[in-house]
Design a protein around this motif. Structure first.
Motif, PDB file in Angstrom:
ATOM      1  N   PRO A 137       0.818  -1.225   0.000  1.00  0.00           N
ATOM      2  CA  PRO A 137       0.000   0.000   0.000  1.00  0.00           C
ATOM      3  C   PRO A 137       0.848   1.270   0.000  1.00  0.00           C
ATOM      4  N   GLN A 138       1.967   1.259   0.737  1.00  0.00           N
ATOM      5  CA  GLN A 138       2.843   2.435   0.761  1.00  0.00           C
ATOM      6  C   GLN A 138       3.398   2.722  -0.629  1.00  0.00           C
ATOM      7  N   ALA A 139       3.933   1.697  -1.293  1.00  0.00           N
ATOM      8  CA  ALA A 139       4.511   1.885  -2.622  1.00  0.00           C
ATOM      9  C   ALA A 139       3.441   2.243  -3.645  1.00  0.00           C
ATOM     10  N   GLN A 140       2.242   1.679  -3.501  1.00  0.00           N
ATOM     11  CA  GLN A 140       1.139   2.035  -4.400  1.00  0.00           C
ATOM     12  C   GLN A 140       0.815   3.512  -4.297  1.00  0.00           C
ATOM     13  N   SER A 141       0.802   4.040  -3.083  1.00  0.00           N
ATOM     14  CA  SER A 141       0.504   5.453  -2.885  1.00  0.00           C
ATOM     15  C   SER A 141       1.546   6.341  -3.559  1.00  0.00           C
ATOM     16  N   VAL A 142       2.813   5.974  -3.408  1.00  0.00           N
ATOM     17  CA  VAL A 142       3.886   6.744  -4.051  1.00  0.00           C
ATOM     18  C   VAL A 142       3.751   6.651  -5.573  1.00  0.00           C
ATOM     19  N   ALA A 143       3.454   5.456  -6.078  1.00  0.00           N
ATOM     20  CA  ALA A 143       3.324   5.266  -7.524  1.00  0.00           C
ATOM     21  C   ALA A 143       2.197   6.123  -8.085  1.00  0.00           C
ATOM     22  N   GLN A 148       0.515  10.888 -11.240  1.00  0.00           N
ATOM     23  CA  GLN A 148      -0.178  12.175 -11.291  1.00  0.00           C
ATOM     24  C   GLN A 148       0.777  13.303 -11.648  1.00  0.00           C
ATOM     25  N   ALA A 149       1.986  13.282 -11.075  1.00  0.00           N
ATOM     26  CA  ALA A 149       2.967  14.329 -11.363  1.00  0.00           C
ATOM     27  C   ALA A 149       3.375  14.312 -12.831  1.00  0.00           C
ATOM     28  N   MET A 165      -4.687   8.048 -16.098  1.00  0.00           N
ATOM     29  CA  MET A 165      -3.555   8.958 -16.241  1.00  0.00           C
ATOM     30  C   MET A 165      -2.322   8.207 -16.741  1.00  0.00           C
ATOM     31  N   LEU A 166      -2.103   7.000 -16.203  1.00  0.00           N
ATOM     32  CA  LEU A 166      -0.980   6.187 -16.648  1.00  0.00           C
ATOM     33  C   LEU A 166      -1.073   5.895 -18.132  1.00  0.00           C
TER      34      LEU A 166
END
Length: 363
Positions: A137-143, A148-149, A165-166
């Motif tokens: 979940p942590q890495a998913q949030s960063v991804a 988005q950026a 978006m991807l």
């Protein structure tokens, strides 16, 4: 000795080869063969087209000199690499390519032997999403924030989901400017957090994966039967790779302690706490802290700190005009020589050469 090349296409450092080359494990007339020039080394890269959006590569070469390649932004694609000899032997890497310009460093006196499965649009998005779903979940949030950026860098506004978006990002690629790098697109904080992918993208090759790799390398078929067989094996190999992305066997409390400790280290590069002090701050002990970092990041807390320092240094060398000594100090190295050695061991190139090349992109 180091050879530096500036290329228009990734394969421009290679010479055209022949499917009849006796070094190839198997080949067909539709394969694209590239061979290493004699003055640089020996070996080959074999591209086996399977579909318009799917290719299989067999790579086997060794260089006589270190090779630093100024690589242009390529068309968006993702790679599942299975490393059989050379750095990271025994591991599989997930490598997303968004079209950023980059320096690629190839080291001499090592055999590079690997199998790669490469997806391009439109299938790319499906496999990228499957990869994202296997992340913590942590890495998913960063991804999601990284996607988005990149989307916002390309265009104004936003879409409803990271997947949409991807898809847009991978259709257009990020090489809209000749010097665009990942460090230009994301914020300082998001760049620091994205170090998580240096660990999440790396998975040991399992015995079952090795078995499928062996079947790919020893394919006995030709023509259409060969293509169908290799496509089936390539997709099976990728499925096995995704299934192998298991999450750490830690309690939620212990996992939160490791994430908190990692955040502290990322934010205190120049003045990190001792291991004992870090363990106390996240309400655990030294043994559990070390074991937890091994479970989550496959390294020690100090190994994680070193990676974060060099990850940040690489960004500063790319996007800023700070002196090497100032960059070293900003990421926690009081000795410039120690910084240069660590950076060279981590990237294969010294920081001054890296910086000069980055400045050349922007000029």
């Amino acid at each position: 000795m180091t050879t530096r090349l500036t290329l228009n296409h990734w394969q421009d450092w290679l010479l055209p080869g022949n499917p009849d080359d006796t070094r190839l494990l198997h080949a067909d007339g539709c394969d694209r063969i590239y061979v290493c020039p004699p003055h640089l080394g020996r070996g080959y890269i074999q591209e086996i087209p399977l579909q318009d959006d799917l290719s299989l590569f067999i790579v086997d070469y060794a260089l006589t000199n270190d090779l630093v390649i100024d690589v242009p932004g390529e068309s968006p694609h993702i790679e599942f690499e299975f490393l059989l000899a050379g750095p990271e032997t025994g591991y599989s890497l997930f490598v997303p390519n968004f079209g950023f310009k980059q320096l690629e460093v190839k080291r001499s006196q090592r055999r590079f032997f690997k199998v790669e499965v490469i997806f391009k649009p439109p299938t790319l998005t499906d496999y990228f999403q499957a990869y994202l779903e296997q992340l913590s979940p942590q890495a998913q949030s960063v991804a999601e924030r990284v996607i988005q950026a990149m989307y916002r860098y390309q265009r104004s506004g936003s879409l409803s989901t990271p997947v949409k978006m991807l898809s847009r990002v991978m259709q257009g690629g990020m090489a809209s400017e000749p010097y665009t790098t990942f460090g230009h697109v994301v914020s300082d904080t998001l760049h620091a957090e994205s170090v998580v992918f240096n660990y999440a993208n790396r998975t040991p090759i399992s015995p079952t994966m090795n078995q499928v790799i062996g079947q790919i390398l020893s394919c006995p078929y030709q023509g259409t039967t060969r293509r169908i067989y290799l496509e089936r094996q390539a997709l099976k190999l990728v499925s096995l790779r995704l299934e192998a992305m298991v999450q750490p066997c830690l309690t939620e409390a212990d996992l939160n302690s490791i994430y908190q400790a990692a955040s502290i280290l990322r934010n205190q590069l120049s003045n990190p706490p001792s291991i004992e002090a870090l363990a106390r701050r996240v309400c655990t002990n030294r043994l559990k802290l070390n074991q937890g970092f091994r479970e989550v990041y496959d390294t020690t807390p100090y190994g994680y700190l070193r990676d974060c320092r060099l990850w940040q240094a690489q960004r500063l060398l790319t996007i800023s005009d700070l002196a090497i000594a100032d960059i070293a100090a900003s990421v926690g190295y009081t000795n410039r020589s120690h910084f240069a050695l660590a950076f060279r061991q981590w990237t294969g190139i010294n920081p001054k050469t890296f910086q000069l090349q980055a400045w050349q992109w922007a000029s």
